[in-house]
Design an enzyme around this catalytic site. Structure first.
Site: not given
Length: 111
Positions: A68-70
């Site tokens: 997961l990231c932005h």
């Protein structure tokens, strides 16, 4: 090819996994403090993308890992890197925490 999991499909992905998955948040510490996924039926591990190569020992190879990231670009790169390192069950959370806020939990701040 790395599996892409939309936040809206997260519960189905979780149920399909053998064992307890790891949600690997690869954002910077300030981003994790700004907006985070609440605990659930998974282990949340936060390691910034640049630190992943030196901290691989912290990630189990025998459990599914969803990155997961932005917005999903950094996490896809990390997922591809993990696959190259021999991690067999790796996915990317498409759209990142921003999509998570829009699709699953509007209480998570968008930034």
């Amino acid at each position: 090819m790395i599996a892409q999991v939309r936040p809206a499909d997260w519960p189905d992905w979780l149920q399909a996994q053998p064992g307890r998955p790891v949600l690997l948040d690869v954002r910077e510490p300030w981003e994790v403090q700004t907006a985070s996924v609440p605990a659930g039926d998974f282990d949340l591990v936060a390691i910034p993308m640049n630190e992943i190569p030196g901290r691989l020992a912290e990630l189990p190879q025998d459990r599914p890992i969803a990155c997961l990231c932005h917005h999903g670009a950094r996490s896809l790169r990390v997922a591809m890197f993990l696959a190259q390192q021999g991690y067999a069950d790796v996915a990317n959370i498409a759209g990142g925490i921003d999509a998570w806020s829009r699709e699953r939990d509007p209480g998570i701040p968008r930034y």
